[in-house]
Design an enzyme around this catalytic site. Structure first.
Site, PDB file in Angstrom:
ATOM      1  N   CYS A  93       5.447   4.570   1.900  1.00 35.89           N
ATOM      2  CA  CYS A  93       4.966   4.568   0.519  1.00 35.89           C
ATOM      3  C   CYS A  93       3.943   3.453   0.439  1.00 35.89           C
ATOM      4  CB  CYS A  93       6.106   4.322  -0.466  1.00 35.89           C
ATOM      5  SG  CYS A  93       5.527   4.069  -2.156  1.00 35.89           S
ATOM      6  N   CYS A 133       3.933   1.468  -3.334  1.00 36.99           N
ATOM      7  CA  CYS A 133       5.046   0.579  -3.706  1.00 36.99           C
ATOM      8  C   CYS A 133       6.089   0.623  -2.605  1.00 36.99           C
ATOM      9  CB  CYS A 133       5.604   0.916  -5.079  1.00 36.99           C
ATOM     10  SG  CYS A 133       5.829   2.650  -5.468  1.00 36.99           S
ATOM     11  N   SER A 134       7.207   1.275  -2.844  1.00 32.94           N
ATOM     12  CA  SER A 134       8.235   1.321  -1.806  1.00 32.94           C
ATOM     13  C   SER A 134       9.178   2.484  -2.045  1.00 32.94           C
ATOM     14  CB  SER A 134       9.015   0.019  -1.794  1.00 32.94           C
ATOM     15  OG  SER A 134       9.516  -0.214  -3.085  1.00 32.94           O
TER      16      SER A 134
END
Lengths: 105, 95, 215
Positions: C120, C123-124
């Site tokens: 990603c 972000c995460s």
């Protein structure tokens, strides 16, 4: 202009396979987000979490740990939504500091 | 909900826009052409949700497949390697 | 959860330290104070309770790569289940009692011809329902920046060399999907039970930076 968080394809160093056991305070930050954004409360959205993380300045973004960014963003969102006021937040933080000094935390 | 404008297999191009706000279209993929791999479903617009607006009507979200060699001219791997990115319909035009 | 987490990673032959972060050890950091302040304010306003926070953390601890491993092992042993997992992941997760979570899961299969890698960049985003919380490296600047542009080099840094005749597909989870890699079943595991198979399905194999190994 590319935003700081939008880093796909940027030059960066070797991927160090780091990990750590999440500390209880980090898990609580996560839990706050889960609860505040659930259907029942609906006091913030994951999109607001992301937006306010993206609003953290580049230097701070890189210095902060993951959940430091989260709690910063959660706080920003609650202020933006008017769920808390800056006055009550300042008072509460002062109170937390006072209790820490007194060994009450 | 607006019906999906593109179908799997369609060639699409990502808008090359540089606008402020909260965007889920990565910078590196803007302006590139790819192929719709699937329609992921219909979702409220995150660009609106980020500002506590409802983001409706829901719009189609696509998984678009791009050739790595086209995205990164210096890509070191074989020509067949791909990158899939989820992109909302309002960022896409027919290629 | 953490114990499992770590054992998972050890299977991937990365020899590195696992620093722990004690909760309150020395003075609180600014952000730790902020967490306390926000939590207490929310409780005082009746928005949430301490008990809800505790239960949410417990639910979080209950989610781990064991969920994903269970699904993968079942898919390896049961072709009909694999088909369901590919076509209707939510239904497949329900069937084995693994929580579906908030996001739609997309399962991508590794074969002799295709290797999938998940990242990603913005972000995460991570399939937390089936893998638990992401490791630090997944959220690092190095991984987020490089996995899309130099996936083969990044995987090599994890000790995985993908041959040139295998296509590498990177998946950038930018929006509402979450990706789970269905790793390739290693040779030498014929006749293994689901439990035995699940034990070799590590977290890293389900992100795509490692391959499952029979030993």
């Amino acid at each position: 202009m590319r935003s700081h968080h939008d880093m796909g394809g940027e030059t960066a160093g070797k991927v160090e396979p780091t990990e750590h056991d999440y500390a209880p305070w980090e898990k609580r930050v996560d839990a706050l987000m889960v609860l505040l954004s659930d259907r029942e409360r609906s006091l913030m959205r994951v999109d607001e979490l992301r937006k306010n993380i993206e609003a953290i300045g580049p230097d701070a973004y890189d210095k902060m740990t993951y959940y430091e960014r989260w709690i910063t963003s959660i706080t920003s969102t609650l202020l933006q939504r008017g769920v808390i006021s800056s006055d009550e937040l300042a008072k509460k933080i002062a109170d937390v500091e006072r209790r820490e000094k007194a060994g009450l935390l | 909900m607006t019906p999906a404008r593109f179908q799997p297999g369609d060639r699409v191009k990502v808008m090359k826009a540089d606008v402020p706000g909260h965007l889920r279209t990565p910078w590196y993929i803007r302006g590139h052409e790819g192929e719709v791999e699937r329609i992921c479903g219909f979702f409220a617009n995150p660009e609106e949700l980020a500002f506590n607006r409802h983001g409706l009507p829901k719009r189609a979200l696509y998984r678009v497949r791009f050739a790595q060699k086209k995205v990164w001219p210096d890509y070191a791997g074989p020509a067949g390697d791909t990158i899939d990115v989820e992109i909302y319909e309002h960022w896409l035009e027919r290629a | 959860m953490s114990t499992h987490h770590h054992h998972d990673h050890d299977h991937d032959h990365h020899d590195h330290a696992h620093p722990t972060q004690p909760d309150i050890d020395g003075p609180l950091t600014y952000h730790q104070k902020l967490e306390i302040a926000i939590r207490e304010l929310m409780i005082e306003k009746g928005i949430l309770s301490a008990d809800e926070v505790r239960r949410t953390v417990e639910a979080m601890d209950a989610r781990s790569p064991a969920g994903g491993a269970k699904v993968v092992a079942r898919a390896w042993n049961d072709p009909a289940y694999k088909q369901l997992l590919m076509s209707d992941p939510s239904k497949a997760l329900n069937q084995v009692g693994v929580e579906v979570g908030l996001y739609k899961l997309v399962v991508v299969e590794n074969t002799d011809k295709v290797h999938n890698l998940v990242v990603c960049t913005l972000c995460s985003c991570y399939p937390r329902a089936v893998l638990g919380l992401p490791p630090d490296w997944y959220k690092s600047r190095a991984y987020r920046s490089r996995a899309v542009r130099e996936p083969r080099q990044v995987m090599a840094e994890f000790g995985l060399e993908v041959p040139d005749d295998t296509t590498v597909r990177v998946h950038d989870s930018t929006a509402d999907m979450r990706y789970l890699v269905l790793p390739k079943r290693p040779k030498g595991t014929e006749g293994w039970s689901e439990e035995k198979l699940a034990a070799i399905v590590t977290r890293d194999t389900m992100i795509g930076v490692a391959e499952a190994r029979a030993s």
